[in-house]
Design a protein around this motif. Structure first.
Motif, PDB file in Angstrom:
ATOM      1  N   THR A  86       0.805  -1.225   0.000  1.00  0.00           N
ATOM      2  CA  THR A  86       0.000   0.000   0.000  1.00  0.00           C
ATOM      3  C   THR A  86       0.833   1.267   0.000  1.00  0.00           C
ATOM      4  O   THR A  86       0.461   2.258  -0.632  1.00  0.00           O
ATOM      5  CB  THR A  86      -0.940   0.013   1.213  1.00  0.00           C
ATOM      6  N   VAL A  87       1.959   1.261   0.717  1.00  0.00           N
ATOM      7  CA  VAL A  87       2.806   2.450   0.796  1.00  0.00           C
ATOM      8  C   VAL A  87       4.257   2.055   0.575  1.00  0.00           C
ATOM      9  O   VAL A  87       4.765   1.128   1.214  1.00  0.00           O
ATOM     10  CB  VAL A  87       2.676   3.158   2.172  1.00  0.00           C
ATOM     11  N   LEU A  88       4.919   2.759  -0.336  1.00  0.00           N
ATOM     12  CA  LEU A  88       6.349   2.611  -0.562  1.00  0.00           C
ATOM     13  C   LEU A  88       7.004   3.972  -0.404  1.00  0.00           C
ATOM     14  O   LEU A  88       6.384   5.010  -0.678  1.00  0.00           O
ATOM     15  CB  LEU A  88       6.637   2.064  -1.961  1.00  0.00           C
ATOM     16  N   VAL A  89       8.253   3.975   0.009  1.00  0.00           N
ATOM     17  CA  VAL A  89       9.019   5.212   0.116  1.00  0.00           C
ATOM     18  C   VAL A  89       9.868   5.350  -1.138  1.00  0.00           C
ATOM     19  O   VAL A  89      10.568   4.411  -1.525  1.00  0.00           O
ATOM     20  CB  VAL A  89       9.922   5.206   1.375  1.00  0.00           C
ATOM     21  N   GLN A  90       9.784   6.498  -1.783  1.00  0.00           N
ATOM     22  CA  GLN A  90      10.589   6.689  -2.976  1.00  0.00           C
ATOM     23  C   GLN A  90      12.039   6.948  -2.602  1.00  0.00           C
ATOM     24  O   GLN A  90      12.345   7.516  -1.548  1.00  0.00           O
ATOM     25  CB  GLN A  90      10.055   7.834  -3.819  1.00  0.00           C
ATOM     26  N   VAL A  91      12.937   6.524  -3.463  1.00  0.00           N
ATOM     27  CA  VAL A  91      14.367   6.705  -3.226  1.00  0.00           C
ATOM     28  C   VAL A  91      14.810   8.086  -3.696  1.00  0.00           C
ATOM     29  O   VAL A  91      15.574   8.772  -3.008  1.00  0.00           O
ATOM     30  CB  VAL A  91      15.175   5.603  -3.937  1.00  0.00           C
ATOM     31  N   SER A  92      14.343   8.486  -4.847  1.00  0.00           N
ATOM     32  CA  SER A  92      14.759   9.758  -5.431  1.00  0.00           C
ATOM     33  C   SER A  92      14.261  10.930  -4.597  1.00  0.00           C
ATOM     34  O   SER A  92      13.154  10.912  -4.057  1.00  0.00           O
ATOM     35  CB  SER A  92      14.221   9.874  -6.859  1.00  0.00           C
ATOM     36  N   GLU A  93      15.090  11.967  -4.496  1.00  0.00           N
ATOM     37  CA  GLU A  93      14.691  13.188  -3.800  1.00  0.00           C
ATOM     38  C   GLU A  93      13.769  14.044  -4.662  1.00  0.00           C
ATOM     39  O   GLU A  93      13.052  14.905  -4.152  1.00  0.00           O
ATOM     40  CB  GLU A  93      15.939  14.010  -3.421  1.00  0.00           C
ATOM     41  N   LYS A  94      13.775  13.825  -5.971  1.00  0.00           N
ATOM     42  CA  LYS A  94      12.951  14.619  -6.877  1.00  0.00           C
ATOM     43  C   LYS A  94      11.511  14.087  -6.875  1.00  0.00           C
ATOM     44  O   LYS A  94      11.292  12.890  -6.706  1.00  0.00           O
ATOM     45  CB  LYS A  94      13.519  14.564  -8.298  1.00  0.00           C
ATOM     46  N   PRO A  95      10.537  14.970  -7.077  1.00  0.00           N
ATOM     47  CA  PRO A  95       9.145  14.507  -7.161  1.00  0.00           C
ATOM     48  C   PRO A  95       8.970  13.526  -8.320  1.00  0.00           C
ATOM     49  O   PRO A  95       9.561  13.686  -9.386  1.00  0.00           O
ATOM     50  CB  PRO A  95       8.356  15.800  -7.397  1.00  0.00           C
ATOM     51  N   LEU A  96       8.153  12.518  -8.111  1.00  0.00           N
ATOM     52  CA  LEU A  96       7.887  11.553  -9.172  1.00  0.00           C
ATOM     53  C   LEU A  96       7.000  12.183 -10.244  1.00  0.00           C
ATOM     54  O   LEU A  96       6.162  13.033  -9.943  1.00  0.00           O
ATOM     55  CB  LEU A  96       7.182  10.323  -8.593  1.00  0.00           C
TER      56      LEU A  96
ATOM     57  N   ASP B 163      18.409   5.569  -8.771  1.00  0.00           N
ATOM     58  CA  ASP B 163      17.836   5.192  -7.477  1.00  0.00           C
ATOM     59  C   ASP B 163      18.623   4.088  -6.788  1.00  0.00           C
ATOM     60  O   ASP B 163      18.777   4.091  -5.562  1.00  0.00           O
ATOM     61  CB  ASP B 163      16.381   4.753  -7.657  1.00  0.00           C
ATOM     62  N   ALA B 164      19.089   3.115  -7.560  1.00  0.00           N
ATOM     63  CA  ALA B 164      19.798   1.975  -6.960  1.00  0.00           C
ATOM     64  C   ALA B 164      21.038   2.429  -6.208  1.00  0.00           C
ATOM     65  O   ALA B 164      21.349   1.912  -5.119  1.00  0.00           O
ATOM     66  CB  ALA B 164      20.167   0.958  -8.037  1.00  0.00           C
ATOM     67  N   ALA B 165      21.741   3.434  -6.760  1.00  0.00           N
ATOM     68  CA  ALA B 165      22.962   3.920  -6.111  1.00  0.00           C
ATOM     69  C   ALA B 165      22.656   4.697  -4.837  1.00  0.00           C
ATOM     70  O   ALA B 165      23.505   4.779  -3.937  1.00  0.00           O
ATOM     71  CB  ALA B 165      23.746   4.797  -7.086  1.00  0.00           C
ATOM     72  N   ARG B 166      21.466   5.267  -4.722  1.00  0.00           N
ATOM     73  CA  ARG B 166      21.101   6.079  -3.563  1.00  0.00           C
ATOM     74  C   ARG B 166      20.392   5.277  -2.475  1.00  0.00           C
ATOM     75  O   ARG B 166      20.046   5.820  -1.432  1.00  0.00           O
ATOM     76  CB  ARG B 166      20.177   7.220  -4.005  1.00  0.00           C
TER      77      ARG B 166
ATOM     78  N   LEU C 136      10.818  -2.649  -4.535  1.00  0.00           N
ATOM     79  CA  LEU C 136      10.073  -2.793  -5.783  1.00  0.00           C
ATOM     80  C   LEU C 136      10.775  -2.005  -6.877  1.00  0.00           C
ATOM     81  O   LEU C 136      10.819  -0.771  -6.847  1.00  0.00           O
ATOM     82  CB  LEU C 136       8.640  -2.293  -5.605  1.00  0.00           C
ATOM     83  N   VAL C 137      11.317  -2.712  -7.860  1.00  0.00           N
ATOM     84  CA  VAL C 137      11.975  -2.087  -9.000  1.00  0.00           C
ATOM     85  C   VAL C 137      10.921  -1.989 -10.100  1.00  0.00           C
ATOM     86  O   VAL C 137      10.477  -3.005 -10.646  1.00  0.00           O
ATOM     87  CB  VAL C 137      13.193  -2.912  -9.461  1.00  0.00           C
ATOM     88  N   TYR C 138      10.521  -0.750 -10.415  1.00  0.00           N
ATOM     89  CA  TYR C 138       9.335  -0.554 -11.249  1.00  0.00           C
ATOM     90  C   TYR C 138       9.668   0.167 -12.549  1.00  0.00           C
ATOM     91  O   TYR C 138      10.440   1.127 -12.580  1.00  0.00           O
ATOM     92  CB  TYR C 138       8.295   0.282 -10.484  1.00  0.00           C
ATOM     93  N   GLY C 139       9.012  -0.270 -13.624  1.00  0.00           N
ATOM     94  CA  GLY C 139       9.052   0.443 -14.887  1.00  0.00           C
ATOM     95  C   GLY C 139      10.278   0.163 -15.728  1.00  0.00           C
ATOM     96  O   GLY C 139      11.065  -0.744 -15.446  1.00  0.00           O
ATOM     97  N   ASP C 140      10.439   0.974 -16.785  1.00  0.00           N
ATOM     98  CA  ASP C 140      11.518   0.745 -17.736  1.00  0.00           C
ATOM     99  C   ASP C 140      12.652   1.758 -17.619  1.00  0.00           C
ATOM    100  O   ASP C 140      13.566   1.754 -18.447  1.00  0.00           O
ATOM    101  CB  ASP C 140      10.974   0.751 -19.168  1.00  0.00           C
ATOM    102  N   ARG C 141      12.597   2.637 -16.612  1.00  0.00           N
ATOM    103  CA  ARG C 141      13.694   3.586 -16.442  1.00  0.00           C
ATOM    104  C   ARG C 141      14.873   2.974 -15.706  1.00  0.00           C
ATOM    105  O   ARG C 141      15.975   3.510 -15.734  1.00  0.00           O
ATOM    106  CB  ARG C 141      13.199   4.821 -15.685  1.00  0.00           C
ATOM    107  N   VAL C 142      14.650   1.881 -15.018  1.00  0.00           N
ATOM    108  CA  VAL C 142      15.724   1.145 -14.355  1.00  0.00           C
ATOM    109  C   VAL C 142      16.113   0.021 -15.300  1.00  0.00           C
ATOM    110  O   VAL C 142      15.380  -0.957 -15.461  1.00  0.00           O
ATOM    111  CB  VAL C 142      15.273   0.591 -12.995  1.00  0.00           C
ATOM    112  N   VAL C 143      17.249   0.156 -15.936  1.00  0.00           N
ATOM    113  CA  VAL C 143      17.618  -0.776 -16.991  1.00  0.00           C
ATOM    114  C   VAL C 143      18.750  -1.688 -16.543  1.00  0.00           C
ATOM    115  O   VAL C 143      19.334  -1.513 -15.471  1.00  0.00           O
ATOM    116  CB  VAL C 143      18.034  -0.011 -18.273  1.00  0.00           C
ATOM    117  N   GLY C 144      19.068  -2.645 -17.390  1.00  0.00           N
ATOM    118  CA  GLY C 144      20.191  -3.532 -17.115  1.00  0.00           C
ATOM    119  C   GLY C 144      19.837  -4.573 -16.064  1.00  0.00           C
ATOM    120  O   GLY C 144      18.718  -5.082 -16.003  1.00  0.00           O
TER     121      GLY C 144
END
Length: 337
Positions: free
Chosen positions: A7-17, A55-58, A73-81
């Motif tokens: 239900t709730v996840l904390v985002q890693v990035s400091e920038k707004p999603l 995000d992974a590095a942070r 949760l690794v989501y979407g196509d912006r996290v590649v490799g």
């Protein structure tokens, strides 16, 4: 670990999603807490959202403030490799799940151990929101996400080349494409006008606009589509023209001034007294408008449409110039050219 759901996840990035990402997650029952609130929300959150390239590095800084393992949760196509696989090796106490939702949103790919707790909970939650999930290993999921844009780009290049062939032979692309789709090995789904191969699309737009501008006096140009595409167009492609830009409502509007042209709040103001309308986005609002309403706003009714937003019989019945991929219609011979 809560058995009720993710239900709730904390985002890693400091920038707004991005708003689109927030809506995607909300549609499957997931809300995201800002990174600066991770301490306060730790009690109610089940883990972290990894959705950006960096995000992974942070992630280590956020995990250090938690006293228990949870879900990554690794989501979407912006996290590649192999980011998800690397996270699983780096943080063995945490369960890493790879989630990707396909176009349309009603199907998803879940990469992880099918017998692990969070994978089972996530699949059940997707089903509750009418999303069909396929579960596979994390490495297989990563390979699917890596190869899908390559396949789509190849498909789009074929579609554009087919359009060029139709132009040369004087036949209509939409008719040929739909007929090809009658073969069960092809299907009709490949006709989706969304385009990822922007390089080919940019070349087509430049070629068609240069042809129009070589034949008629174009002073004001209206661009309908995402700013990100227009800013990638070659320098000087609309030199000495007054350019107005209308961004579809579902497109993300970047901060700062646009270098593509004057941004207009309404399509009516963008098209007012325009000589040329260039369409690069299959905007539902545009496709619902009668073509006659559009050209009524323009000084010269000339439309270069990369998305085939309007029926060709409608265009041919109006006193206008209309050009779309693979459709060298007789409206090119209208008296304006």
């Amino acid at each position: 670990m809560s058995s009720k759901g993710v239900t709730v996840l904390v985002q890693v990035s400091e920038k707004p999603l991005p708003d689109a990402l927030v809506r995607e997650l909300a549609a499957i029952g997931i809300s995201v807490a800002p990174a600066e609130n991770r301490r306060r929300t730790a009690a109610g959150a089940c883990g972290f959202l990894v959705a950006g390239e960096s995000d992974a590095a942070r992630l280590s800084a956020g995990l250090a403030e938690w006293d228990r393992p949870g879900l990554l949760l690794v989501y979407g196509d912006r996290v590649v490799g192999t980011a998800a696989e690397a996270l699983a090796a780096q943080y063995p106490g945490w369960e890493v799940v790879r989630l990707y939702r396909f176009a349309g949103g009603d199907r998803a790919l879940v990469g992880g151990d099918p017998n692990s707790p969070w994978t089972r909970i996530l699949c059940r939650q997707l089903a509750e929101h009418d999303v069909i999930a396929m579960v596979c290993g994390m490495r297989e999921a990563e390979e699917v996400i890596r190869q899908l844009p390559r396949y789509l780009a190849w498909k789009e290049r074929f579609y554009l080349r087919l359009g060029e062939s139709c132009d040369r032979r004087g036949v209509r692309l939409q008719t040929v494409a739909r007929a090809l789709g009658m073969d069960s090995r092809v299907g009709q789904g490949w006709l989706d006008p969304q385009r990822n191969d922007r390089a080919a699309l940019r070349r087509w737009l430049v070629r068609q606009c240069r042809f129009v501008m070589s034949k008629t006096n174009v002073r004001r140009v209206a661009l309908w589509g995402p700013t990100s595409l227009w800013q990638q167009m070659p320098p000087g492609w609309l030199a000495d023209k007054e350019v107005r830009l209308y961004i579809p409502r579902d497109e993300q509007i970047p901060n700062g001034e646009s270098t593509a042209g004057e941004r207009c709040a309404t399509w009516q103001s963008a098209l007012a007294e325009a000589d040329l309308l260039v369409v690069a986005s299959p905007d539902p609002d545009l496709m619902e408008l009668p073509l006659s309403d559009l050209i009524r706003q323009m000084r010269q009714p000339i439309v270069v449409d990369a998305c085939a937003c309007f029926p060709l019989p409608e265009a041919e019945a109006l006193p206008m110039i209309y050009r779309t991929i693979g459709e060298k219609t007789n409206v090119w011979e209208w008296s304006g050219l």
